[in-house]
Design a protein around this motif. Sequence first.
Motif, PDB file in Angstrom:
ATOM      1  N   UNK A   1       0.789  -1.231   0.000  1.00  0.00           N
ATOM      2  CA  UNK A   1       0.000   0.000   0.000  1.00  0.00           C
ATOM      3  C   UNK A   1       0.822   1.283   0.000  1.00  0.00           C
ATOM      4  N   UNK A   2       2.120   1.210  -0.256  1.00  0.00           N
ATOM      5  CA  UNK A   2       2.940   2.419  -0.287  1.00  0.00           C
ATOM      6  C   UNK A   2       2.860   3.142  -1.626  1.00  0.00           C
ATOM      7  N   UNK A   3       2.784   2.397  -2.713  1.00  0.00           N
ATOM      8  CA  UNK A   3       2.824   2.990  -4.052  1.00  0.00           C
ATOM      9  C   UNK A   3       1.583   3.829  -4.316  1.00  0.00           C
TER      10      UNK A   3
ATOM     11  N   UNK B   1      -1.241   2.535 -11.847  1.00  0.00           N
ATOM     12  CA  UNK B   1      -2.446   2.440 -11.014  1.00  0.00           C
ATOM     13  C   UNK B   1      -2.157   1.455  -9.891  1.00  0.00           C
ATOM     14  N   UNK B   2      -2.896   1.570  -8.788  1.00  0.00           N
ATOM     15  CA  UNK B   2      -2.668   0.719  -7.622  1.00  0.00           C
ATOM     16  C   UNK B   2      -3.799  -0.293  -7.464  1.00  0.00           C
ATOM     17  N   UNK B   3      -3.631  -1.189  -6.484  1.00  0.00           N
ATOM     18  CA  UNK B   3      -4.657  -2.175  -6.169  1.00  0.00           C
ATOM     19  C   UNK B   3      -4.183  -3.580  -6.463  1.00  0.00           C
ATOM     20  N   UNK B   4      -5.094  -4.535  -6.291  1.00  0.00           N
ATOM     21  CA  UNK B   4      -4.785  -5.938  -6.527  1.00  0.00           C
ATOM     22  C   UNK B   4      -4.351  -6.164  -7.970  1.00  0.00           C
ATOM     23  N   UNK B   5      -4.955  -5.429  -8.897  1.00  0.00           N
ATOM     24  CA  UNK B   5      -4.597  -5.524 -10.318  1.00  0.00           C
ATOM     25  C   UNK B   5      -3.970  -4.221 -10.796  1.00  0.00           C
TER      26      UNK B   5
ATOM     27  N   UNK C   1       0.946  -6.312 -14.549  1.00  0.00           N
ATOM     28  CA  UNK C   1       0.043  -6.264 -13.400  1.00  0.00           C
ATOM     29  C   UNK C   1       0.826  -6.594 -12.142  1.00  0.00           C
ATOM     30  N   UNK C   2       0.726  -5.712 -11.142  1.00  0.00           N
ATOM     31  CA  UNK C   2       1.396  -5.910  -9.854  1.00  0.00           C
ATOM     32  C   UNK C   2       0.397  -5.601  -8.752  1.00  0.00           C
ATOM     33  N   UNK C   3       0.264  -6.508  -7.796  1.00  0.00           N
ATOM     34  CA  UNK C   3      -0.609  -6.305  -6.642  1.00  0.00           C
ATOM     35  C   UNK C   3       0.101  -5.384  -5.654  1.00  0.00           C
TER      36      UNK C   3
END
Length: 179
Positions: free
Chosen positions: A44-46, A108-112, A144-146
């Motif tokens: 959750x830092x990014x 963009x952030x998140x699970x996907x 894609x990075x979680x």
Amino acid sequence: MPQAGQIIRASDFTTYAKASPATTQAVVNSTAETVVGTLTIPANEATPGSIYRMTVFGVASVTAGPLYTLTGRVGGVAGTLLGTLATTASPGAANKAWTAELDLVCLTTGVSGTWAARFRVTDTLASATSVGSVREQNPTSTITVNSTVDQDMVVTWTWGTASPSNSATRFGVIAGRFA
């Protein structure tokens, strides 16, 4: 995000840097993909626009002319491939410098979450002289990075042939978040 013509100051960014480990690391007589540099991106830092960079450097020596590969990944050795650059070492190369740079930009952030990457290797190992080469790989699409879990950015070294004379030594890692 900065606007056109805006003066950018270091204080405008949340930055941190990770110093080099206190010890060197050698990859000798092995064909296993071996981590030579790591930067952990905390969960959750990014944020969109965050830039993470890792520079890993050292020297390598060979007797014959083996293939060697430097690879960048996110998610550890078994994670998503960001770039892989391989070449053949010049026979008899001794104490030749190498540097690997891995950049990861959060879109963009998140699970996907979506991210863009750049992987670049500079070295003199493929040349019998001091003239080096620069190889760069930019993916043609995002990955894609979680971003809700810790993610390890890694640079790895792999020898194509196991031999006691194949030696790559990492001297340092400079890594951090730069935006």
